[in-house]
Motif scaffolding. Structure first.
Motif, PDB file in Angstrom:
ATOM      1  N   GLY A 196       0.903  -1.279   0.168  1.00 51.00           N
ATOM      2  CA  GLY A 196       0.056  -0.030  -0.064  1.00 51.00           C
ATOM      3  C   GLY A 196       0.798   1.244   0.060  1.00 51.00           C
ATOM      4  N   PHE A 197       1.977   1.130   0.625  1.00 52.53           N
ATOM      5  CA  PHE A 197       3.075   2.397   0.846  1.00 52.53           C
ATOM      6  C   PHE A 197       3.124   2.996  -0.909  1.00 52.53           C
ATOM      7  CE2 PHE A 197       7.252   4.341   0.609  1.00 52.53           C
ATOM      8  CZ  PHE A 197       6.887   5.571   1.645  1.00 52.53           C
ATOM      9  N   ASP A 198       3.602   2.058  -1.619  1.00 53.18           N
ATOM     10  CA  ASP A 198       3.941   2.538  -3.069  1.00 53.18           C
ATOM     11  C   ASP A 198       2.692   3.345  -3.703  1.00 53.18           C
ATOM     12  OD1 ASP A 198       2.384   0.484  -3.527  1.00 53.18           O
ATOM     13  OD2 ASP A 198       3.642  -0.121  -5.209  1.00 53.18           O
ATOM     14  N   VAL A 199       1.582   2.818  -3.376  1.00 51.43           N
ATOM     15  CA  VAL A 199       0.325   3.598  -4.102  1.00 51.43           C
ATOM     16  C   VAL A 199       0.181   4.907  -3.265  1.00 51.43           C
ATOM     17  CG1 VAL A 199      -2.203   3.744  -4.272  1.00 51.43           C
ATOM     18  CG2 VAL A 199      -0.845   1.469  -4.760  1.00 51.43           C
ATOM     19  N   LEU A 200       0.199   4.980  -1.924  1.00 54.55           N
ATOM     20  CA  LEU A 200       0.201   5.984  -1.351  1.00 54.55           C
ATOM     21  C   LEU A 200       1.254   7.142  -1.450  1.00 54.55           C
ATOM     22  CD1 LEU A 200      -1.431   7.481   1.033  1.00 54.55           C
ATOM     23  CD2 LEU A 200      -0.017   6.474   2.521  1.00 54.55           C
ATOM     24  N   ALA A 201       2.705   6.721  -1.784  1.00 52.22           N
ATOM     25  CA  ALA A 201       3.524   7.638  -2.025  1.00 52.22           C
ATOM     26  C   ALA A 201       3.550   8.166  -3.528  1.00 52.22           C
ATOM     27  CB  ALA A 201       4.930   6.862  -2.082  1.00 52.22           C
ATOM     28  N   MET A 202       2.915   7.605  -4.533  1.00 55.49           N
ATOM     29  CA  MET A 202       2.906   7.904  -5.737  1.00 55.49           C
ATOM     30  C   MET A 202       1.702   8.987  -5.715  1.00 55.49           C
ATOM     31  SD  MET A 202       4.994   7.439  -8.028  1.00 55.49           S
ATOM     32  CE  MET A 202       3.880   7.960  -9.318  1.00 55.49           C
ATOM     33  N   ALA A 203       0.731   8.642  -4.976  1.00 50.47           N
ATOM     34  CA  ALA A 203      -0.581   9.723  -4.804  1.00 50.47           C
ATOM     35  C   ALA A 203       0.012  10.856  -4.180  1.00 50.47           C
ATOM     36  CB  ALA A 203      -1.766   8.897  -3.953  1.00 50.47           C
ATOM     37  N   LEU A 250       0.157  10.587 -16.764  1.00 48.55           N
ATOM     38  CA  LEU A 250       0.460  10.419 -15.200  1.00 48.55           C
ATOM     39  C   LEU A 250      -0.699   9.463 -14.919  1.00 48.55           C
ATOM     40  CD1 LEU A 250       1.618  11.119 -12.533  1.00 48.55           C
ATOM     41  CD2 LEU A 250      -0.130  13.082 -12.410  1.00 48.55           C
ATOM     42  N   GLY A 251      -1.962   9.465 -15.333  1.00 48.03           N
ATOM     43  CA  GLY A 251      -2.998   8.399 -15.111  1.00 48.03           C
ATOM     44  C   GLY A 251      -2.371   7.148 -15.494  1.00 48.03           C
ATOM     45  N   MET A 252      -1.836   6.842 -16.522  1.00 46.49           N
ATOM     46  CA  MET A 252      -1.550   5.605 -17.042  1.00 46.49           C
ATOM     47  C   MET A 252      -0.253   5.047 -16.001  1.00 46.49           C
ATOM     48  SD  MET A 252      -2.749   4.510 -19.684  1.00 46.49           S
ATOM     49  CE  MET A 252      -1.845   3.338 -20.475  1.00 46.49           C
ATOM     50  N   LEU A 302       0.076   5.892 -12.710  1.00 48.95           N
ATOM     51  CA  LEU A 302      -0.476   5.556 -11.606  1.00 48.95           C
ATOM     52  C   LEU A 302      -1.389   4.151 -11.614  1.00 48.95           C
ATOM     53  CD1 LEU A 302      -1.549   8.854 -10.315  1.00 48.95           C
ATOM     54  CD2 LEU A 302       0.092   7.576  -9.549  1.00 48.95           C
ATOM     55  N   SER A 303      -2.210   4.025 -12.826  1.00 50.05           N
ATOM     56  CA  SER A 303      -2.652   2.953 -13.065  1.00 50.05           C
ATOM     57  C   SER A 303      -1.835   1.902 -13.410  1.00 50.05           C
ATOM     58  CB  SER A 303      -3.711   3.091 -14.547  1.00 50.05           C
ATOM     59  OG  SER A 303      -4.682   4.151 -14.456  1.00 50.05           O
ATOM     60  N   ALA A 304      -0.875   1.735 -13.980  1.00 51.25           N
ATOM     61  CA  ALA A 304       0.343   0.749 -14.113  1.00 51.25           C
ATOM     62  C   ALA A 304       0.516   0.101 -12.769  1.00 51.25           C
ATOM     63  CB  ALA A 304       1.355   1.086 -14.753  1.00 51.25           C
ATOM     64  N   GLY A 305       0.731   0.682 -11.679  1.00 48.97           N
ATOM     65  CA  GLY A 305       0.884   0.383 -10.355  1.00 48.97           C
ATOM     66  C   GLY A 305      -0.122  -0.500  -9.930  1.00 48.97           C
ATOM     67  N   LEU A 306      -1.299  -0.096 -10.007  1.00 50.45           N
ATOM     68  CA  LEU A 306      -2.515  -0.694  -9.532  1.00 50.45           C
ATOM     69  C   LEU A 306      -2.726  -2.130 -10.154  1.00 50.45           C
ATOM     70  CD1 LEU A 306      -5.172   2.107  -8.865  1.00 50.45           C
ATOM     71  CD2 LEU A 306      -3.731   1.010  -7.364  1.00 50.45           C
ATOM     72  N   VAL A 307      -2.414  -2.164 -11.728  1.00 46.61           N
ATOM     73  CA  VAL A 307      -2.515  -3.173 -12.397  1.00 46.61           C
ATOM     74  C   VAL A 307      -1.432  -4.166 -12.149  1.00 46.61           C
ATOM     75  CG1 VAL A 307      -2.364  -4.260 -14.928  1.00 46.61           C
ATOM     76  CG2 VAL A 307      -3.628  -2.117 -14.524  1.00 46.61           C
ATOM     77  N   GLY A 308      -0.444  -3.631 -11.758  1.00 47.54           N
ATOM     78  CA  GLY A 308       0.608  -4.531 -11.352  1.00 47.54           C
ATOM     79  C   GLY A 308       0.483  -5.358 -10.032  1.00 47.54           C
ATOM     80  N   MET A 309      -0.008  -4.693  -8.982  1.00 49.28           N
ATOM     81  CA  MET A 309      -0.621  -5.251  -7.788  1.00 49.28           C
ATOM     82  C   MET A 309      -1.680  -6.150  -8.161  1.00 49.28           C
ATOM     83  SD  MET A 309      -0.651  -1.816  -5.377  1.00 49.28           S
ATOM     84  CE  MET A 309      -2.065  -2.500  -4.561  1.00 49.28           C
ATOM     85  N   ALA A 310      -2.695  -6.075  -9.056  1.00 50.35           N
ATOM     86  CA  ALA A 310      -3.702  -6.903  -9.360  1.00 50.35           C
ATOM     87  C   ALA A 310      -3.090  -8.225 -10.127  1.00 50.35           C
ATOM     88  CB  ALA A 310      -4.973  -6.258 -10.212  1.00 50.35           C
ATOM     89  N   ILE A 311      -2.102  -8.149 -10.984  1.00 50.40           N
ATOM     90  CA  ILE A 311      -1.748  -9.212 -11.521  1.00 50.40           C
ATOM     91  C   ILE A 311      -0.774  -9.944 -10.676  1.00 50.40           C
ATOM     92  CG2 ILE A 311       0.094  -9.759 -13.301  1.00 50.40           C
ATOM     93  CD1 ILE A 311      -0.985  -7.587 -14.877  1.00 50.40           C
ATOM     94  N   GLY A 312      -0.061  -9.147  -9.726  1.00 54.66           N
ATOM     95  CA  GLY A 312       0.789  -9.804  -8.683  1.00 54.66           C
ATOM     96  C   GLY A 312      -0.174 -10.863  -7.531  1.00 54.66           C
TER      97      GLY A 312
END
Length: 70
Positions: A16-23, A40-42, A44-54
């Motif tokens: 969760g920290f990486d998402v919060l730090a980027m925000a 920028l949207g892409m 930030l979205s790439a981080g969330l997609v990476g978390m989902a795939i992981g």
């Protein structure tokens, strides 16, 4: 058992920290790298997609290796 829980808690917090730090730093990152709003949207979205795939890939492995018998 307590050691595994502590490790799982620490990894979850880091996830969760990486998402919060980027925000919080997105405006500065956008300025420093000259990103448009869409780029920028892409990013930030790439981080969330990476978390989902992981979680989809590593979740079943964690269930097999780390599930405690009840």
């Amino acid at each position: 058992m307590a050691r595994r829980r502590a490790l799982a808690t620490a990894l979850n917090a880091l996830d969760g920290f990486d998402v919060l730090a980027m925000a919080f730093t997105s405006a500065r990152v956008s300025k420093d790298f000259g990103l448009t709003g869409g780029e920028l949207g892409m990013l930030l979205s790439a981080g969330l997609v990476g978390m989902a795939i992981g979680s989809l890939v590593l979740g079943p492995i964690a269930d097999r290796l780390g599930a405690a018998p009840s």
